[in-house]
Design a protein around this motif. Structure first.
Motif, PDB file in Angstrom:
ATOM      1  N   GLU A  61      -5.929  -5.715  16.343  1.00 12.39           N
ATOM      2  CA  GLU A  61      -5.550  -5.491  15.228  1.00 12.39           C
ATOM      3  C   GLU A  61      -4.507  -6.233  15.097  1.00 12.39           C
ATOM      4  OE1 GLU A  61      -6.554  -2.950  12.428  1.00 12.39           O
ATOM      5  OE2 GLU A  61      -8.304  -3.297  14.009  1.00 12.39           O
ATOM      6  N   ASP A  68      -3.341 -12.240   7.804  1.00 17.61           N
ATOM      7  CA  ASP A  68      -3.556 -11.216   6.976  1.00 17.61           C
ATOM      8  C   ASP A  68      -1.915 -12.309   6.658  1.00 17.61           C
ATOM      9  OD1 ASP A  68      -5.792 -11.307   7.228  1.00 17.61           O
ATOM     10  OD2 ASP A  68      -5.200  -8.847   7.607  1.00 17.61           O
ATOM     11  N   ASP A 100      -0.068  -1.256   6.214  1.00 16.41           N
ATOM     12  CA  ASP A 100      -1.688  -1.438   5.318  1.00 16.41           C
ATOM     13  C   ASP A 100      -2.920  -1.235   6.597  1.00 16.41           C
ATOM     14  OD1 ASP A 100      -0.230  -1.493   2.809  1.00 16.41           O
ATOM     15  OD2 ASP A 100      -1.343  -4.596   2.794  1.00 16.41           O
ATOM     16  N   ARG A 101      -3.181  -2.034   7.667  1.00 17.50           N
ATOM     17  CA  ARG A 101      -4.693  -1.666   8.042  1.00 17.50           C
ATOM     18  C   ARG A 101      -4.044  -0.243   8.848  1.00 17.50           C
ATOM     19  NH1 ARG A 101      -7.385  -5.859  10.601  1.00 17.50           N
ATOM     20  NH2 ARG A 101      -7.235  -7.493   9.326  1.00 17.50           N
ATOM     21  N   ARG A 103      -3.172   1.831   7.284  1.00 19.97           N
ATOM     22  CA  ARG A 103      -3.734   3.461   6.086  1.00 19.97           C
ATOM     23  C   ARG A 103      -4.912   3.488   5.338  1.00 19.97           C
ATOM     24  NH1 ARG A 103       1.630   1.158   3.505  1.00 19.97           N
ATOM     25  NH2 ARG A 103       3.228   2.575   4.148  1.00 19.97           N
ATOM     26  N   ARG A 104      -5.629   1.682   5.748  1.00 23.18           N
ATOM     27  CA  ARG A 104      -7.059   2.287   5.759  1.00 23.18           C
ATOM     28  C   ARG A 104      -7.793   2.608   6.565  1.00 23.18           C
ATOM     29  NH1 ARG A 104      -5.958  -3.710   4.888  1.00 23.18           N
ATOM     30  NH2 ARG A 104      -6.075  -4.853   6.506  1.00 23.18           N
ATOM     31  N   LYS A 105      -7.658   2.629   7.234  1.00 20.88           N
ATOM     32  CA  LYS A 105      -8.188   3.408   8.708  1.00 20.88           C
ATOM     33  C   LYS A 105      -7.984   5.033   8.469  1.00 20.88           C
ATOM     34  CE  LYS A 105      -8.685  -0.472  12.706  1.00 20.88           C
ATOM     35  NZ  LYS A 105      -9.663   0.011  12.714  1.00 20.88           N
ATOM     36  N   SER A 106      -6.697   5.327   8.191  1.00 25.09           N
ATOM     37  CA  SER A 106      -6.669   6.293   7.518  1.00 25.09           C
ATOM     38  C   SER A 106      -6.302   7.358   8.240  1.00 25.09           C
ATOM     39  CB  SER A 106      -7.956   6.799   7.061  1.00 25.09           C
ATOM     40  OG  SER A 106      -8.189   6.828   5.281  1.00 25.09           O
TER      41      SER A 106
END
Length: 215
Positions: A61, A68, A100-101, A103-106
């Motif tokens: 990650e 990114d 961001d990563r 948050r995307r994984k919640s």
């Protein structure tokens, strides 16, 4: 016969040997220099990797987040206004990429009662724990924190940023950084209380800070 004394390098020669400042490299990149941004990557990738790895706790990650971040920095170089150092600007981008990563994984923040349960589990005593294992325990504990607290603690406690510099990276007031660090430390304290030899913890944090400074 004595050799003639060596001629000291001229000011022009000394200037030619001096590294090009980061801000100048960004200017050259925007002007079309195909090598300027590669030099920025070379200078800062290890520091950005250290921040990403401590924040995300996962090498894959972290690698994706750094990639990114550099892509974003390449495309948005014109947004750099010089209010902060280039390294601060880059770290802001990589921290945002990490957040961001996350948050995307919640990722659900761990509740306080779960933190207590984690603290009550059997843990190894420090004198039988290597510095690497201590580092792994700290990283695992950080994953239990909300993203904003984790990012603040990584910058301040693990990477050696001042509160003011961390606030610049996170784009929040200094008081917010202090508050996030305080809440994060309070949640980590019971989990890491078995690590009583603070000198070992200091060495872990110092080593991680050195990765950022010396990278």
């Amino acid at each position: 016969m004595n050799s003639p004394p060596e001629t000291p390098p001229s000011a022009a020669q000394q200037q030619a040997k001096a590294p090009v400042p980061d801000a100048e490299l960004l200017t050259r990149h925007l002007a079309g220099d195909p090598h300027a941004f590669s030099e920025i990557v070379r200078r800062h990738r290890d520091r950005m990797w250290a921040v990403a790895l401590r924040t995300l706790g996962d090498p894959d990650e972290a690698a994706d987040a750094v990639q990114d971040a550099f892509v974003s920095a390449y495309r948005k170089a014109a947004s750099f206004r010089g209010e902060a150092a280039v390294t601060t600007w880059l770290h802001r981008i990589v921290v945002n990429a990490c957040l961001d990563r996350m948050r995307r994984k919640s990722v659900r923040p761990v509740a306080d009662d779960e933190l207590v349960q984690a603290a009550e589990r059997d843990t190894p005593v420090l004198d039988q724990t290597s510095e690497r294992e201590v580092s792994m325990e700290v990283s695992a504990a950080l994953k239990l924190l909300p993203a904003d607290q984790r990012a603040a603690l990584v910058l301040v406690d693990m990477m050696g940023y001042s509160i003011e510099d961390a606030a610049q990276v996170l784009e929040v007031p200094s008081g917010t950084v202090k508050s996030r660090c305080a809440r994060g430390r309070a949640k980590l304290a019971p989990i890491l209380s078995h690590l009583r030899n603070r000198s070992n913890l200091s060495r872990v944090s110092s080593a991680k800070g050195a990765e950022l400074r010396d990278g």
